[in-house]
Design an enzyme around this catalytic site. Structure first.
Site, PDB file in Angstrom:
ATOM      1  N   HIS A  16      -7.396  -6.033   5.700  1.00  0.00           N
ATOM      2  CA  HIS A  16      -6.287  -5.075   5.542  1.00  0.00           C
ATOM      3  C   HIS A  16      -5.719  -4.770   6.920  1.00  0.00           C
ATOM      4  O   HIS A  16      -6.217  -3.897   7.631  1.00  0.00           O
ATOM      5  CB  HIS A  16      -6.803  -3.800   4.843  1.00  0.00           C
ATOM      6  CG  HIS A  16      -5.746  -2.781   4.557  1.00  0.00           C
ATOM      7  ND1 HIS A  16      -5.918  -1.774   3.628  1.00  0.00           N
ATOM      8  CD2 HIS A  16      -4.501  -2.589   5.064  1.00  0.00           C
ATOM      9  CE1 HIS A  16      -4.834  -1.014   3.593  1.00  0.00           C
ATOM     10  NE2 HIS A  16      -3.964  -1.486   4.465  1.00  0.00           N
ATOM     11  N   HIS A  18      -1.812  -4.807   8.982  1.00  0.00           N
ATOM     12  CA  HIS A  18      -0.360  -5.043   9.022  1.00  0.00           C
ATOM     13  C   HIS A  18      -0.035  -5.544  10.418  1.00  0.00           C
ATOM     14  O   HIS A  18      -0.284  -4.836  11.407  1.00  0.00           O
ATOM     15  CB  HIS A  18       0.390  -3.743   8.751  1.00  0.00           C
ATOM     16  CG  HIS A  18       0.022  -3.116   7.432  1.00  0.00           C
ATOM     17  ND1 HIS A  18       0.740  -3.316   6.280  1.00  0.00           N
ATOM     18  CD2 HIS A  18      -1.031  -2.319   7.086  1.00  0.00           C
ATOM     19  CE1 HIS A  18       0.162  -2.670   5.288  1.00  0.00           C
ATOM     20  NE2 HIS A  18      -0.915  -2.048   5.747  1.00  0.00           N
ATOM     21  N   GLU A 199      -4.057   5.739  -1.769  1.00  0.00           N
ATOM     22  CA  GLU A 199      -4.187   6.220  -0.386  1.00  0.00           C
ATOM     23  C   GLU A 199      -3.734   7.683  -0.395  1.00  0.00           C
ATOM     24  O   GLU A 199      -4.538   8.579  -0.135  1.00  0.00           O
ATOM     25  CB  GLU A 199      -3.318   5.363   0.553  1.00  0.00           C
ATOM     26  CG  GLU A 199      -3.394   5.778   2.030  1.00  0.00           C
ATOM     27  CD  GLU A 199      -2.445   4.977   2.927  1.00  0.00           C
ATOM     28  OE1 GLU A 199      -1.491   4.359   2.407  1.00  0.00           O
ATOM     29  OE2 GLU A 199      -2.645   4.988   4.167  1.00  0.00           O
ATOM     30  N   ASP A 277      -6.117  -1.580   9.397  1.00  0.00           N
ATOM     31  CA  ASP A 277      -4.798  -1.171   8.904  1.00  0.00           C
ATOM     32  C   ASP A 277      -3.698  -1.348   9.960  1.00  0.00           C
ATOM     33  O   ASP A 277      -2.959  -2.328   9.916  1.00  0.00           O
ATOM     34  CB  ASP A 277      -4.860   0.280   8.396  1.00  0.00           C
ATOM     35  CG  ASP A 277      -3.816   0.593   7.331  1.00  0.00           C
ATOM     36  OD1 ASP A 277      -3.095  -0.332   6.920  1.00  0.00           O
ATOM     37  OD2 ASP A 277      -3.733   1.764   6.903  1.00  0.00           O
TER      38      ASP A 277
HETATM   39  N1  HPA Z   1       0.003   2.499   3.810  1.00  0.00           N
HETATM   40  C1  HPA Z   1       1.193   2.163   3.346  1.00  0.00           C
HETATM   41  N2  HPA Z   1       2.041   1.396   4.031  1.00  0.00           N
HETATM   42  C2  HPA Z   1       1.666   0.947   5.216  1.00  0.00           C
HETATM   43  C3  HPA Z   1       0.435   1.263   5.746  1.00  0.00           C
HETATM   44  C4  HPA Z   1      -0.450   2.071   4.993  1.00  0.00           C
HETATM   45  O1  HPA Z   1      -1.589   2.405   5.371  1.00  0.00           O
HETATM   46  N3  HPA Z   1       0.385   0.668   6.963  1.00  0.00           N
HETATM   47  C5  HPA Z   1       1.537  -0.003   7.129  1.00  0.00           C
HETATM   48  N4  HPA Z   1       2.321   0.162   6.087  1.00  0.00           N
HETATM   49 ZN    ZN Z   2      -2.140  -0.668   4.922  1.00  0.00          ZN
END
Ligand code: HPA
Ligand code: ZN
Length: 336
Positions: A16, A18, A199, A277
């Site tokens: 996970h 980005h 989340e 993340d």
């Molecule tokens: N949540 C939602 N969108 C996102 C996140 C996340 O943790 N990180 C980058 N885009």
């Molecule tokens: Zn994410």
């Protein structure tokens, strides 16, 4: 060796991540300068001071702004290469990373520029560092279904490079159901599906991701603990959760790492994994995430080993490769 050294040395997988969230301020200023782009902040220090978030949206506003300076294929290459170099030093041997094409195509950057830069770096990471990889294209859920369909269309010529599709950005008010038809089309084209759910959004969004989007993994998933039937289902099916401790802390999904639910998730037989993340924004890459959560919850080497094995089980590596690396990890545990 102590737990910290144990964490640093164990071979890890990240599921996970980005790629836009790995944009370190120093590189951001460098790329902005060569592209003659303005940054709202005068220095790296000033920019870093802005990294204080009360929720997901406050983070996303800054994250999208940072991505604005990425223009050329070389920029996407450099961004990805910097991440791979960093995690190679941390003994990460397999990565499954998200990219957000709409963040760039909406600014007039061609899809090809974005994916080619990222993909070339991933191939280089495989040959130079031995890091295996999968690429996941994520739809921005605050944008329309139509925009997601258009993005999926743009991705089709690059199918060989993209293993799965995901769903990220502002969760509340943008339930998985909004993208049911796009995900159906994506699956029919052969993409594996995942989605951020639970989340900030409720357990119901996790149900929707499972039942409507037919996801094979849930990104985050913290809120599953609100619904005992959902926990039972996730455990029974061994649906992986890609949990991100420092992200959860920085975005106030948890108030303190000592209250993080990851142990409770493990106790409920959930297939939970540790991930970073958006490490440039949340204060840590893979090792820091493991170290901080281990300290806060007094995790043992056995717990750490279980979490690391979970990541490989939850990965999209072929079964023989999973078995090989899991055996190596078991040997590392026995020797350390
Ligand atoms: N949540 C939602 N969108 C996102 C996140 C996340 O943790 N990180 C980058 N885009
Ligand atoms: Zn994410």
């Amino acid at each position: 060796m102590d737990v910290e050294e144990f964490i640093k040395g164990i071979p890890k997988a990240e599921l996970h991540l980005h790629i836009e969230g790995t944009f370190e301020p120093e590189l951001m200023f460098e790329i902005a300068s060569r592209n003659h782009k303005e940054i709202k902040y005068n220095s790296v220090e000033e920019l870093k001071k802005a990294y204080r978030f009360n929720n997901l949206q406050e983070f996303l506003d800054i994250y999208y702004e940072g991505a604005n300076v990425l223009v050329n294929e070389q920029d996407f290459y450099d961004l990805t290469w910097a991440y791979l170099t960093k995690v190679h030093e941390q003994n990460v041997v397999h990565v499954e990373i998200f990219f957000d094409p709409q963040t760039h195509t909406d600014r007039g950057i061609p899809f090809d520029t974005v994916i080619t830069g990222i993909y070339k770096a991933l191939e280089e990471g495989q040959s130079k560092y031995g890091i295996s990889f999968k690429l996941i294209m994520s739809f921005l859920r605050h944008l329309s279904e139509e925009a997601a369909f258009k993005t999926l269309e743009q991705a089709l010529p690059y199918k060989k490079w993209i293993s799965g599709v995901g769903l990220d950005s502002s969760e509340l008010g943008n339930p998985p159901s909004k993208f049911e038809r796009v995900f159906e089309k994506a699956r029919s084209e052969g993409f594996i599906t995942v989605a951020h759910a639970g989340e900030e959004g409720p357990a119901e969004y996790i149900w929707e991701a499972l039942n409507l989007l037919k996801v094979t993994r849930i990104d985050h998933g913290n809120r599953c603990l609100d619904d005992i039937n959902l926990v039972k289902q996730l455990a029974k099916k061994q649906i992986p959760l890609t949990v991100c401790p420092l992200s959860n802390l920085e975005l106030k999904v948890v108030d303190d790492l000592r209250n993080h639910p990851i142990l409770k998730m493990m106790d409920n037989n959930l297939l939970v994994t540790v991930n970073s993340d958006d490490p440039a924004y949340f204060g840590g890459y893979m090792n820091e995430n493991y170290i901080e959560i281990a300290k806060a919850l007094h995790l043992s080497k056995k717990d750490i080993t279980q979490l690391v094995i979970n990541s490989f089980k939850a990965s999209w590596l072929p079964d023989p490769e999973k078995e090989k690396i899991i055996t190596q990890i078991e040997i590392y545990f026995q020797n350390n």
